[in-house]
Structure formats: structure tokens, C-alpha cells
Enzyme design. Structure first.
Site, short mmCIF file in Angstrom:
data_model
loop_
_atom_site.label_atom_id
_atom_site.label_comp_id
_atom_site.label_asym_id
_atom_site.label_seq_id
_atom_site.Cartn_x
_atom_site.Cartn_y
_atom_site.Cartn_z
N LYS A 67 -13.77 0.55 15.75
CA LYS A 67 -12.48 -0.14 15.91
C LYS A 67 -11.97 -0.05 17.34
CE LYS A 67 -10.78 0.02 11.20
NZ LYS A 67 -10.19 0.81 10.14
N LYS B 261 -11.55 -3.65 18.96
CA LYS B 261 -10.18 -4.12 19.20
C LYS B 261 -9.74 -3.86 20.64
CE LYS B 261 -8.68 -3.68 14.35
NZ LYS B 261 -7.51 -3.61 13.46
N PHE C 90 -4.48 3.14 15.04
CA PHE C 90 -4.81 4.14 14.03
C PHE C 90 -6.02 3.61 13.26
CE2 PHE C 90 -1.92 7.75 13.16
CZ PHE C 90 -1.08 7.59 14.25
N LYS D 241 8.72 -16.81 -11.14
CA LYS D 241 8.01 -15.62 -11.63
C LYS D 241 6.82 -16.06 -12.50
CE LYS D 241 8.62 -11.55 -14.45
NZ LYS D 241 9.26 -11.12 -15.67
N ASP E 122 -4.27 -9.92 12.93
CA ASP E 122 -4.42 -8.51 13.33
C ASP E 122 -3.46 -8.25 14.50
OD1 ASP E 122 -5.29 -6.07 14.55
OD2 ASP E 122 -7.10 -6.24 13.35
N ILE E 123 -2.38 -7.53 14.20
CA ILE E 123 -1.32 -7.31 15.20
C ILE E 123 -1.85 -6.49 16.38
CG2 ILE E 123 0.96 -6.27 15.55
CD1 ILE E 123 1.39 -6.74 12.47
N ASN F 241 0.86 -1.19 0.00
CA ASN F 241 0.00 0.00 0.00
C ASN F 241 0.89 1.24 0.00
OD1 ASN F 241 0.56 0.81 2.85
ND2 ASN F 241 -0.33 -1.19 3.23
N ASP G 78 -4.04 -6.39 5.12
CA ASP G 78 -5.06 -7.24 5.77
C ASP G 78 -5.05 -8.65 5.20
OD1 ASP G 78 -6.17 -5.37 7.59
OD2 ASP G 78 -7.10 -4.33 5.90
O1 PMT Z 1 3.01 5.95 6.51
P1 PMT Z 1 2.50 7.32 6.09
O2 PMT Z 1 2.67 7.57 4.60
O3 PMT Z 1 3.07 8.42 6.94
O4 PMT Z 1 0.91 7.35 6.32
C1 PMT Z 1 0.40 7.27 7.62
C2 PMT Z 1 -0.82 6.34 7.69
C3 PMT Z 1 -1.97 6.92 6.89
C4 PMT Z 1 -0.47 4.95 7.17
C5 PMT Z 1 -1.17 6.24 9.23
O5 PMT Z 1 -1.53 7.51 9.70
C6 PMT Z 1 -2.33 5.27 9.46
O6 PMT Z 1 -3.50 5.59 9.35
N1 PMT Z 1 -1.97 4.01 9.81
C7 PMT Z 1 -2.94 2.89 9.96
C8 PMT Z 1 -3.28 2.36 8.60
C9 PMT Z 1 -4.24 1.18 8.67
O7 PMT Z 1 -3.87 0.10 8.30
O8 PMT Z 1 -5.42 1.45 9.19
P2 PMT Z 1 -6.60 0.37 9.38
O9 PMT Z 1 -7.80 1.21 9.68
O10 PMT Z 1 -6.67 -0.53 8.20
O11 PMT Z 1 -6.14 -0.48 10.61
C10 PMT Z 1 -6.57 -0.21 11.94
C11 PMT Z 1 -5.44 -0.46 12.92
O12 PMT Z 1 -5.13 -1.85 12.98
C12 PMT Z 1 -4.12 0.24 12.63
O13 PMT Z 1 -3.58 0.67 13.85
C13 PMT Z 1 -3.25 -0.85 12.02
O14 PMT Z 1 -1.86 -0.66 12.30
C14 PMT Z 1 -3.76 -2.08 12.75
N2 PMT Z 1 -3.67 -3.33 11.98
C15 PMT Z 1 -4.40 -3.51 10.85
C16 PMT Z 1 -4.35 -4.74 10.20
C17 PMT Z 1 -3.56 -5.77 10.72
N3 PMT Z 1 -3.48 -6.94 10.11
N4 PMT Z 1 -2.84 -5.56 11.85
C18 PMT Z 1 -2.88 -4.37 12.48
O15 PMT Z 1 -2.21 -4.19 13.51
#
Ligand code: PMT
Length: 410
Positions: A341, A345, A327, A293, A310-311, A214, A283
Site C-alpha cells: 500500500k 498509493k 493506515f 424502505k 480512494d481518498i 464497519n 471501499d
Molecule cells: O476507529 P478505531 O475503532 O479507533 O479503529 C482504528 C482503525 C483500526 C480503524 C485504524 O487504526 C485503521 O487501521 N484505519 C484504516 C482502516 C482502513 O480502512 O484500512 P485500509 O487498509 O482498508 O485502507 C488503507 C488506507 O486507505 C487507510 O489509510 C484508509 O483511510 C485509506 N482509504 C481507504 C479506502 C478509501 N476509499 N479511501 C481511503 O482513504
């Protein structure tokens, strides 16, 4: 670079110079600031240009000097609002009695006073004037107004003055000003705490040369690591693939996939007090990694994806658990989705950003956050990620200490 001032490394310092004989000392101050690794841009009042030429500061700072509020050329380069947003801190040195009075009145009729109104950065000022002017009740009351408004007063020192009198009113020396400015960034609000942060994207291999990813650059997470370190924490940063320099004194662990990120996080969770998940973890990952390849012979191919762990949720449900901050990257219903969330979570706090555009969030130097906790929320308006990170670390520290206090007194 002086070790004591590493908190200024990479910082954007807007040096405001007002009219006073001490303006000549600001030439040396500009050099001292740049020696720390700070980037310096200079704004001069009209009166200041009577004492030292803008060319001197252009040569020393490496950037054109700004002095006009309504100057078409300057606005076409870095306009006054951009300059206000660019700054991590504003240092006005020397600050004359007149400039202090104008700031206390909240005026916006020259560039320096307008910048002070328009910035969200910390503002410090170094008074410099004759001892009688300094002692005058008007000046003292103006300084008290600025202090109440959150400005940091640096000095003045005592000694022989340019007018030949002896007393209080001299501008602090360059080294003292640099030290005092550096301490603004070392807040100590997380002194002794251990903070674990994830940052950047993960890459999920499809075949030996292709992967799912991403647009995360890692900038938000790296800015948080820097801000947490400035706040006194011992910081570990678990970074997905991103081309960013490691912040000073931060332990960095590089990973590629979500599975590697989870393993690194789980290994360090027992030794952390606060966990901040700013990484954009994939995800899903391909169900299998093709060994060779993939050839482009077929007109269409199918890729089967399976869910990644999901960490964040794993850490939030571990026992004992740290203070957990997530986040939420949303393109619609920002607050509702983030609140969902937060609850689902089991987080202590969540920072929601709108990632539907390109001017904030993924890949940008800027962000804006809606920070939400179980019984409240706060907006952090659009600013550079360095500024937003410092504000978010401030909120996290507040809620972390509050929770610790509640635990201890329960
Ligand atoms: O890296 P930059 O270019 O500076 O951009 C910053 C950002 C936009 C990436 C950052 O501000 C941000 O929003 N990070 C979280 C991105 C995200 O994956 O959001 P989410 O809504 O999909 O996930 C929710 C939360 O679960 C996040 O804290 C994520 O780290 C966590 N997660 C998600 C999936 C997963 N498999 N494991 C996780 O821990």
C-alpha cells in the site's frame, strides 16, 4: 479549569507518593490535577502511608489507592500491569532520596518501582528531602541516571525545610508541578504545522433506514488529533459518524459518506502540511440508494456495490501534495500488505495494524502499530491509543522535518 493546563484534560495521571513529610502537600496536588480535567490514580509506598492515610487520597482522587505489589484484591481490580498501561504519565511527588535511589537501581520489589519499570508512559518526579541529602553525590548521581533514562526531574525548590534548615530540597508547589507536568505533553514538535486527519467509519446508505458500515469507533483518529494538537499543530479532524467528544482546540468537520469525506478533504488539502488517513472508509457503496424502505417480501435480494473513491490515494497524487500518512488495516501478511500500500498509493509513511482480533484496532482502546516508510520501519507495541498516537505523531514529525530539510537543501 486553568486554560494553561488543557493539555492535561482527560489524561490518566498515576500519582506516586513516597515517604516524606511533603506527602501532605500531595493531597492538594491531587485536587489541582483533577481541576485540570485529568483522571488521577494514586500509588503509595509503605513509608508514605505513615505520613498520610490512603483514605485521604481515595477521597480526593475518587479511586481506591494502590500500595501493595502482591495484593490479590488489587490485582483482581486493576492489576499492576493494567495500571502501568493505563497511565499517560507517572508523577512521583514527593520523591524521597530512597525512592530515587531505588528507581535508579531499576528495582521492582514494591508497587511504585514495578510500575515505573512496566510503563511506557512519561515519568516525572519531584525530589523532596533535606538539603544535605539532596546535595549528596549519591543522590545527584541517581538523579543523573534517571535523567539519562528519560525521567523528567521537577524541582526541587529552595526555602525553609521541615527540619528547620534553609536550602534546596523542597518539593515544588502543586501549581508548579501541574504546569510542569502539562508541558511534558506540549512537545512543540509540530509547532506551526497544519495537520488534516480523517477518522471513524463512513456510512453508505442502502435505503432511508439502512446503511453499510464497519466497526471503526474513531478513537485512533481522535487520539491522533489530540496528540497532534499537543505537539503544537493546528488540527482539522474530518470525522465519519462516531460518538466521541471533539478534542480541545481541534476543528471538527462531520461527514457521513466516503464522497462527503473526499469533498471535505479536498477542500482542505491545499492548506495542510501533513495528511493522516486513519478513517476506515467504506471501499464500496450501493450502486443506487433505494428511495423507500426495502420490504422483506423477497426471499433473497441482490445489492450491487460500486467502488468508492480512494481518498488517501487522491491526496497522495495531488499537486502540491502534503506529507501523506496512511493506515493499513490487515488481517494477514501485515508488513507485506502495508509495504504494498505504501508503494502503490505513493505514501510517505504507513501505520499498519493487525485487525484480526478484538483486543486491538477496531473499537478497542488499545492498538499496536508497525510503522513503515520507504527504507525503514519501527514497531509501536500494544498500548492505549492515546500513547500510540503520541508515539506515531513523534515519528511523523521526525520524518516530515527530515523530508523538509532534504527539500530545502536539494
Ligand atoms: O476507529 P478505531 O475503532 O479507533 O479503529 C482504528 C482503525 C483500526 C480503524 C485504524 O487504526 C485503521 O487501521 N484505519 C484504516 C482502516 C482502513 O480502512 O484500512 P485500509 O487498509 O482498508 O485502507 C488503507 C488506507 O486507505 C487507510 O489509510 C484508509 O483511510 C485509506 N482509504 C481507504 C479506502 C478509501 N476509499 N479511501 C481511503 O482513504
Amino acid at each position: 479549569m486553568a486554560k494553561a493546563h488543557t493539555s492535561l484534560f482527560g489524561k490518566h495521571i498515576l500519582l506516586g507518593i513516597s515517604g516524606g513529610i511533603a506527602a501532605y502537600k500531595s493531597a492538594e496536588l491531587t485536587r489541582r490535577l483533577r481541576d485540570t480535567g485529568a483522571e488521577v490514580r494514586v500509588v503509595m509506598t509503605q513509608a508514605a502511608t505513615q505520613f498520610v492515610t490512603p483514605l485521604t487520597f481515595q477521597a480526593l482522587s475518587g479511586h481506591a489507592v494502590h500500595s501493595e505489589l502482591l495484593d490479590a484484591n488489587s490485582e483482581a481490580g486493576m492489576g499492576h500491569i493494567e495500571l502501568a498501561r493505563w497511565a499517560d504519565a507517572v508523577l512521583i511527588a514527593p520523591a524521597s532520596a530512597n525512592t530515587i535511589a531505588r528507581l535508579a537501581q531499576g528495582r521492582g520489589d514494591d508497587l511504585l518501582s514495578t510500575l515505573c519499570l512496566a510503563t511506557t508512559a512519561a515519568i516525572a518526579y519531584a525530589p523532596s528531602m533535606n538539603r544535605v541529602m539532596w546535595a549528596d553525590t549519591a543522590t545527584q548521581s541517581n538523579c543523573a541516571t534517571l535523567t539519562a533514562r528519560g525521567y523528567t526531574q521537577l524541582g526541587p525548590a529552595s526555602g525553609v525545610q521541615a527540619c528547620g534548615e534553609i536550602g534546596e530540597g523542597r518539593m515544588l508547589d502543586g501549581d508548579d508541578l501541574v504546569s510542569a507536568l502539562a508541558s511534558i505533553f506540549r512537545t512543540g514538535i509540530l509547532q506551526g504545522q497544519r495537520v488534516l486527519i480523517t477518522a471513524g467509519p463512513t456510512h453508505e446508505a442502502i435505503d432511508p433506514v439502512r446503511y453499510l458500515a464497519n466497526r471503526s469507533s474513531g478513537r485512533m483518529g481522535f487520539a491522533l488529533a489530540r496528540a497532534a494538537h499537543e505537539a503544537g499543530a493546528a488540527v482539522t479532524l474530518i470525522a465519519g459518524p462516531c460518538a466521541l467528544a471533539t478534542p480541545a482546540d481541534v476543528e471538527r468537520i462531520d461527514v457521513v459518506t466516503a464522497a462527503e469525506m473526499l469533498a471535505a478533504v479536498q477542500q482542505r488539502t491545499p492548506a495542510c502540511d501533513i495528511f493522516i488517513a486513519s478513517a476506515a472508509v467504506a471501499d464500496y457503496r450501493p450502486a443506487e440508494i433505494i428511495g423507500q424502505k426495502i420490504k422483506k417480501s423477497a426471499a433473497e435480494i441482490q445489492l450491487t456495490l460500486v467502488r468508492n473513491p480512494d481518498i488517501l490515494a487522491t491526496v497522495a497524487t495531488s499537486s502540491p501534495r502534503p506529507f501523506v500518512v496512511g493506515f493499513a488495516a490487515e488481517t494477514e501478511a501485515l508488513v507485506d500488505n502495508a509495504r504494498d500500500k505504501l508503494a502503490r498509493k505513493q505514501l510517505d509513511l504507513i501505520a499498519a495494524n493487525d485487525v484480526s482480533g478484538t483486543d486491538i484496532g477496531f473499537g478497542s482502546d488499545y492498538n499496536a502499530l508497525q510503522v513503515i516508510w520507504p527504507n525503514g520501519e519501527q514497531s509501536l507495541p500494544r498500548a492505549r491509543k492515546a500513547t500510540i498516537a503520541r508515539q506515531l505523531i513523534g515519528l511523523i514529525a521526525h520524518h516530515y522535518h527530515k523530508k523538509q530539510h532534504e527539500k530545502n537543501t536539494a
